[in-house]
Design an enzyme around this catalytic site. Structure first.
Site, PDB file in Angstrom:
ATOM      1  N   THR A   1      -5.444  -1.776   6.954  1.00 31.01           N
ATOM      2  CA  THR A   1      -5.634  -3.224   6.844  1.00 31.01           C
ATOM      3  C   THR A   1      -7.070  -3.578   7.227  1.00 31.01           C
ATOM      4  O   THR A   1      -7.503  -4.699   7.031  1.00 31.01           O
ATOM      5  CB  THR A   1      -4.686  -3.964   7.821  1.00 31.01           C
ATOM      6  OG1 THR A   1      -4.808  -3.346   9.111  1.00 31.01           O
ATOM      7  CG2 THR A   1      -3.246  -3.885   7.367  1.00 31.01           C
TER       8      THR A   1
ATOM      9  N   ARG B   1       6.334  -8.596   0.980  1.00 25.35           N
ATOM     10  CA  ARG B   1       7.191  -8.318   2.144  1.00 25.35           C
ATOM     11  C   ARG B   1       7.711  -9.617   2.747  1.00 25.35           C
ATOM     12  O   ARG B   1       8.872  -9.711   3.145  1.00 25.35           O
ATOM     13  CB  ARG B   1       6.418  -7.512   3.197  1.00 25.35           C
ATOM     14  CG  ARG B   1       7.307  -7.071   4.366  1.00 25.35           C
ATOM     15  CD  ARG B   1       6.527  -6.346   5.427  1.00 25.35           C
ATOM     16  NE  ARG B   1       5.981  -5.088   4.931  1.00 25.35           N
ATOM     17  CZ  ARG B   1       4.978  -4.426   5.510  1.00 25.35           C
ATOM     18  NH1 ARG B   1       4.392  -4.913   6.577  1.00 25.35           N
ATOM     19  NH2 ARG B   1       4.548  -3.293   4.995  1.00 25.35           N
TER      20      ARG B   1
ATOM     21  N   ASP C   1      -1.052   6.308   6.997  1.00 27.23           N
ATOM     22  CA  ASP C   1      -1.049   4.852   7.144  1.00 27.23           C
ATOM     23  C   ASP C   1      -1.886   4.478   8.372  1.00 27.23           C
ATOM     24  O   ASP C   1      -2.098   5.322   9.255  1.00 27.23           O
ATOM     25  CB  ASP C   1       0.408   4.387   7.329  1.00 27.23           C
ATOM     26  CG  ASP C   1       0.582   2.922   6.959  1.00 27.23           C
ATOM     27  OD1 ASP C   1      -0.391   2.307   6.482  1.00 27.23           O
ATOM     28  OD2 ASP C   1       1.692   2.397   7.149  1.00 27.23           O
TER      29      ASP C   1
ATOM     30  N   LYS D   1       0.838  -1.210   0.000  1.00 27.65           N
ATOM     31  CA  LYS D   1       0.000   0.000   0.000  1.00 27.65           C
ATOM     32  C   LYS D   1       0.877   1.267   0.000  1.00 27.65           C
ATOM     33  O   LYS D   1       0.638   2.194  -0.770  1.00 27.65           O
ATOM     34  CB  LYS D   1      -0.935  -0.007   1.226  1.00 27.65           C
ATOM     35  CG  LYS D   1      -1.921  -1.181   1.203  1.00 27.65           C
ATOM     36  CD  LYS D   1      -2.876  -1.158   2.370  1.00 27.65           C
ATOM     37  CE  LYS D   1      -2.253  -1.544   3.680  1.00 27.65           C
ATOM     38  NZ  LYS D   1      -1.780  -2.937   3.762  1.00 27.65           N
ATOM     39  N   THR D   2       1.902   1.266   0.840  1.00 28.40           N
ATOM     40  CA  THR D   2       2.785   2.440   0.911  1.00 28.40           C
ATOM     41  C   THR D   2       3.559   2.603  -0.396  1.00 28.40           C
ATOM     42  O   THR D   2       3.728   3.722  -0.893  1.00 28.40           O
ATOM     43  CB  THR D   2       3.780   2.285   2.088  1.00 28.40           C
ATOM     44  OG1 THR D   2       3.027   1.941   3.250  1.00 28.40           O
ATOM     45  CG2 THR D   2       4.548   3.548   2.335  1.00 28.40           C
TER      46      THR D   2
END
Ligand code: ADE
Length: 340
Positions: free
Chosen positions: A165, A224, A116, A71-72
């Site tokens: 999330t 990740r 975030d 997302k980032t």
């Protein structure tokens, strides 16, 4: 030059820092480098191209999905594409309305503000955000009691990109103020293989196709995790003086990390075993399961279960969670029918 502070840094922190700088290196910087999430990339291209044609900032965007799906990274790519500076903060970092007022009033025209963990913004902060998002106004209350008054400050045109999330925890009024709400899904296994291949190339790691496949299968369809496994496999190979990460050292790395070939960790296996051994395979309510595992219900629902559901290891039913045949097979346990 090493400073005094560097010398007193605990070892763990050094490792964490090294990992972080590797992560920066691995981050895709262009659309072409960003692998997967094709439908989101297509959507974003249209939104960006249209805004550019009109010479306007893009609409506010909300990205949601499991941790580690990028997302980032996507927010950074949007900012880069719009040639707009991105200012980053997070839900828990904004404690008071004054914190948000300070952030908003420091924005420059066409800045992108990235928040975030947006589900952790409190309601009072959300209420300052609504007019800021909708009509670029910042309403602040000055003074207290009878003498209090509201002043309204015009904000420059800016774009808010929020990531979460847990989209269901965002209030409806906040959600409705985003021009696009985009859900990041798990990646395909093939995409994860390509991501590992790309990362290995950037880091100068020699890795066999078999090892890439083994790590990708255990990466929970999440970039990740894939990059983390690659880094650990590199450590393992280095320590064992192997110039190449091959299938055997990929497997040994996973074993050392107590991660099985499906990417399940100890807590995942405990959860599956609890459903099977303590609750006869289910259905068992998530509250009961949480109590049996001494784990937070939210963590079970939001962190552990999505991957187990995706693999078809469990099923959610109105009566509770049920272990599927695949769980029995994977954990080498007998189903009730087999025990008869
Ligand atoms: N590293 C992390 N996420 C990635 C992605 N989606 N594409 C390429 N490299 C990545």
């Amino acid at each position: 030059m090493a400073t005094k502070m560097d010398k007193v840094k605990p070892k763990e922190e050094e490792y964490a820092e090294e990992d972080r700088s590797i992560d920066t290196l691995l981050r895709p910087n262009t659309w072409a480098e960003y692998i997967g999430q094709e439908h989101i990339k297509r959507n974003l291209r249209v939104i960006i191209d249209a805004a550019k044609k009109r010479s306007e900032p893009i609409d506010h965007l909300l990205f949601y999905g499991q941790a580690g799906l990028g997302k980032t990274t996507l927010a950074r790519l949007v900012a880069r594409e719009m040639a707009s500076p991105m200012k980053t903060t997070s839900g828990p970092a904004i404690e008071k309305t004054g914190d948000l007022a300070a952030i908003l009033s420091n924005l420059e025209p066409s800045d992108i503000l990235f928040i975030d963990e947006a589900h952790r913004l409190n309601r009072m902060i959300e209420e300052v955000l609504y007019p800021a998002m909708e009509s670029r106004k910042l309403h602040i209350v000055i003074g207290k009691g009878a003498g209090a008054r509201t002043v309204s400050i015009d904000l420059p045109p800016f774009t808010l990109i929020a990531a979460t999330t847990r989209v269901n925890l965002l209030s409806e009024p906040l959600r409705s103020r985003f021009g696009a709400i985009l859900r990041l899904d798990y990646y395909d296994e093939g995409d994860i293989e390509r991501i590992i291949e790309r990362s290995a190339k950037i880091l100068g790691i020699d890795i066999t196709p078999e090892a890439i496949k083994i790590l990708a299968k255990a990466a929970r369809f999440t970039p990740r995790v894939a990059n983390r496994l690659l880094k650990r496999a590199r450590d393992y190979a280095e320590v064992h003086k192997k110039p190449t990460i091959d299938g055997a050292s990929a497997k040994e790395t996973l074993e050392m990390l107590e991660i099985d070939e499906l990417g399940l960790e100890v807590h995942d296996r405990l959860l599956l075993s609890a459903i099977i051994d303590k609750f006869g395979g289910g259905p068992v309510g998530v509250g009961t399961l949480a109590a049996a595992l001494n784990e937070d219900r939210g963590v079970i629902e939001e962190v552990y279960e999505p991957y187990l559901l995706k693999l078809g290891l469990i099923r959610r039913t109105p009566a509770g969670r049920v272990a599927e045949g695949l769980s029995y097979k994977h954990l080498d346990k007998k189903t009730k029918d087999q025990l008869l």
